[in-house]
Write a protein that holds these residues in place. Structure first.
Motif, mmCIF file in Angstrom:
data_model
loop_
_atom_site.group_PDB
_atom_site.id
_atom_site.type_symbol
_atom_site.label_atom_id
_atom_site.label_comp_id
_atom_site.label_asym_id
_atom_site.label_seq_id
_atom_site.Cartn_x
_atom_site.Cartn_y
_atom_site.Cartn_z
ATOM 1 N N GLU A 43 11.152 -1.290 8.589
ATOM 2 C CA GLU A 43 11.915 -0.358 9.427
ATOM 3 C C GLU A 43 12.685 -1.115 10.497
ATOM 4 N N ALA A 44 12.020 -2.093 11.131
ATOM 5 C CA ALA A 44 12.685 -2.888 12.170
ATOM 6 C C ALA A 44 13.815 -3.696 11.542
ATOM 7 N N ALA A 45 13.580 -4.201 10.319
ATOM 8 C CA ALA A 45 14.604 -5.002 9.635
ATOM 9 C C ALA A 45 15.835 -4.141 9.331
ATOM 10 N N MET A 46 15.610 -2.914 8.875
ATOM 11 C CA MET A 46 16.744 -2.029 8.566
ATOM 12 C C MET A 46 17.519 -1.695 9.848
ATOM 13 N N TYR A 47 16.764 -1.459 10.914
ATOM 14 C CA TYR A 47 17.403 -1.126 12.193
ATOM 15 C C TYR A 47 18.269 -2.292 12.678
ATOM 16 N N ALA A 48 17.708 -3.502 12.609
ATOM 17 C CA ALA A 48 18.455 -4.690 13.049
ATOM 18 C C ALA A 48 19.721 -4.862 12.215
ATOM 19 N N GLY A 49 19.602 -4.614 10.913
ATOM 20 C CA GLY A 49 20.747 -4.736 10.014
ATOM 21 C C GLY A 49 21.843 -3.745 10.382
ATOM 22 N N LEU A 50 21.446 -2.518 10.692
ATOM 23 C CA LEU A 50 22.436 -1.492 11.054
ATOM 24 C C LEU A 50 23.076 -1.802 12.399
ATOM 25 N N LYS A 51 22.236 -2.262 13.330
ATOM 26 C CA LYS A 51 22.735 -2.572 14.670
ATOM 27 C C LYS A 51 23.824 -3.642 14.598
ATOM 28 N N ALA A 52 23.616 -4.589 13.699
ATOM 29 C CA ALA A 52 24.596 -5.668 13.568
ATOM 30 C C ALA A 52 25.789 -5.239 12.706
ATOM 31 N N SER A 53 25.762 -3.999 12.194
ATOM 32 C CA SER A 53 26.832 -3.554 11.291
ATOM 33 C C SER A 53 27.574 -2.346 11.848
ATOM 34 N N ILE A 54 27.471 -2.150 13.153
ATOM 35 C CA ILE A 54 28.041 -0.947 13.766
ATOM 36 C C ILE A 54 29.564 -0.859 13.587
ATOM 37 N N ASN A 55 30.212 -1.997 13.387
ATOM 38 C CA ASN A 55 31.676 -1.967 13.223
ATOM 39 C C ASN A 55 32.124 -1.872 11.766
ATOM 40 N N GLN A 56 31.179 -1.790 10.866
ATOM 41 C CA GLN A 56 31.533 -1.714 9.444
ATOM 42 C C GLN A 56 31.924 -0.278 9.073
ATOM 43 N N ASP A 57 32.814 -0.131 8.090
ATOM 44 C CA ASP A 57 33.179 1.218 7.656
ATOM 45 C C ASP A 57 32.022 1.888 6.928
ATOM 46 N N MET A 58 31.241 1.071 6.236
ATOM 47 C CA MET A 58 30.059 1.627 5.550
ATOM 48 C C MET A 58 29.035 0.522 5.307
ATOM 49 N N ALA A 59 27.793 0.947 5.078
ATOM 50 C CA ALA A 59 26.737 -0.031 4.790
ATOM 51 C C ALA A 59 25.887 0.485 3.642
ATOM 52 N N ILE A 60 25.407 -0.449 2.834
ATOM 53 C CA ILE A 60 24.429 -0.087 1.801
ATOM 54 C C ILE A 60 23.143 -0.819 2.149
ATOM 55 N N ILE A 61 22.047 -0.057 2.268
ATOM 56 C CA ILE A 61 20.746 -0.690 2.511
ATOM 57 C C ILE A 61 20.056 -0.788 1.163
ATOM 58 N N MET A 62 19.575 -1.949 0.805
ATOM 59 C CA MET A 62 18.827 -2.058 -0.458
ATOM 60 C C MET A 62 17.760 -3.139 -0.406
ATOM 61 N N ASP A 63 16.698 -2.961 -1.221
ATOM 62 C CA ASP A 63 15.606 -3.942 -1.282
ATOM 63 C C ASP A 63 16.072 -5.211 -1.975
ATOM 64 N N SER A 64 15.396 -6.308 -1.647
ATOM 65 C CA SER A 64 15.798 -7.600 -2.212
ATOM 66 C C SER A 64 15.137 -7.897 -3.558
ATOM 67 N N ASP A 65 14.252 -6.998 -4.018
ATOM 68 C CA ASP A 65 13.466 -7.331 -5.218
ATOM 69 C C ASP A 65 14.049 -6.743 -6.510
ATOM 70 N N LEU A 66 15.278 -6.242 -6.430
ATOM 71 C CA LEU A 66 15.985 -5.650 -7.573
ATOM 72 C C LEU A 66 15.322 -4.383 -8.116
ATOM 73 N N GLN A 67 14.451 -3.774 -7.285
ATOM 74 C CA GLN A 67 13.905 -2.473 -7.695
ATOM 75 C C GLN A 67 14.904 -1.363 -7.389
#
Ligand code: UDP
Ligand code: MG
Length: 305
Positions: free
Chosen positions: A74-98
């Motif tokens: 949850e903290a990792a997703m939050y940090a990722g979004l915080k650093a992407s506030i200027n992006q037009d869109m974001a895709i959150i996805m797991d790194s394990d190809l699930q």
């Protein structure tokens, strides 16, 4: 051209990073978006961060944030979004190809059609263990009975969100973050894509039953006043004991002394729990105040300012 950020939480995922990148890249090529990656290394103790750095040498579109210790997805997703506030869109996805990368194409298409959230649902859970399946079923039915906003079963933390939604997510100041609850809470025009369960090919799941239980209870607590149910049930039970004590005394089953003890104890219990209910109620109201969640999120307006 619109910007897209792929946010990838990763904890002890050595062996997954390059395969993940190789699998995702074909679905970003020749698209009408300018894409970048943001890996959030959640305090991995293996070679995850080194592998991300290696990847960055190959492709400067790969960025990373590395936590000082394991702080949770949850903290990792939050940090990722915080650093992407200027992006037009974001895709959150797991790194394990699930989270199957082929869905990215459909996500982008739906976003173009005007959907601000394109989220995903797993169409079957048959490959998960019995306990995990049973726990999920119990959790969702309980959550939906008691929570402020209903939550769809089997939704995954794999989603495309528009800039408005990134901002809305970040405006939710919850310290105990529960992204699935936040996703329901913020609203916005949304579209669900379904996919079949995919097995992990490298590494193993970071979740065990204890972690899932803790996560679920904390999520429920964040989006409901669930613990009010405890004093309610205890006062009802105490009331029933008081009534039965009168009945069994009238039927001469117990003597006067036992009757008085039973009656006074149950009435005392009932009054204490009614008081407890009100104390909890006040605490919940205070929590709402201190949480400072936004009262609404604007999806559209004709105003410029
Ligand atoms: N993850 C994370 N921090 C954690 C646990 C997991 O960043 O403390 C990441 C993990 O590397 C993966 C994603 O969250 O990319 C989902 O984790 P996992 O595959 O263990 O969960 P599952 O698929 O079993 O729900
Ligand atoms: Mg996984």
């Amino acid at each position: 051209m619109q910007t897209l950020r792929i946010i990838v939480p990763a904890y002890n995922e050595s062996g997954c990073i390059k395969p993940f990148y190789d699998a995702v890249e074909p679905f970003l090529k020749n698209k009408n978006v300018s894409s970048t990656y943001l890996f959030v290394d959640d305090g991995s103790k293996d070679s995850t961060l080194d592998e991300i750095k290696e990847l960055r040498k190959l492709d400067k579109r790969v960025n990373y944030i590395s936590f000082s210790r394991n702080s949770g997805k949850e903290a990792a997703m939050y940090a990722g979004l915080k650093a992407s506030i200027n992006q037009d869109m974001a895709i959150i996805m797991d790194s394990d190809l699930q989270h199957p990368p082929y869905l990215i194409e459909e996500m982008l298409k739906k976003h173009e059609e005007g959907y601000k959230i394109v989220y995903t649902k797993q169409s079957s859970r048959k490959n998960e263990g019995f306990f995990r399946r049973a726990w999920a079923k119990l959790f969702y039915s309980f959550f939906n009975k008691h929570a402020d906003v209903p939550m769809e079963q089997s939704t995954k933390d794999y989603m495309l969100i528009d800039n408005d939604v990134i901002k809305a997510f970040l405006d939710m100041p919850d310290e105990y973050r529960f992204t699935k609850g936040i996703l329901s809470f913020v609203g916005f025009k949304r579209y669900a894509l379904e996919f079949e369960y995919v097995d992990r090919t490298v590494g193993k799941s970071k979740w065990n039953f204890k972690k899932l239980l803790k996560y679920g209870v904390s999520g429920l607590n964040q989006f409901s006043d669930i613990f009010l149910v405890v004093p309610t049930i205890v006062s009802i039970l105490s009331f029933l004991v008081a009534v039965s004590s009168v009945v069994i005394f009238c039927l001469n089953i117990i003597n006067l002394e036992a009757f008085l003890i039973l009656l006074s104890t149950s009435i005392l219990f009932m009054l204490t729990n009614i008081t407890l209910y009100f104390i909890l109620y006040v605490l919940y109201s205070n929590r709402r105040e201190t949480m400072k969640r936004p009262l609404y999120f604007i999806e559209e307006t004709s105003l410029d300012e």
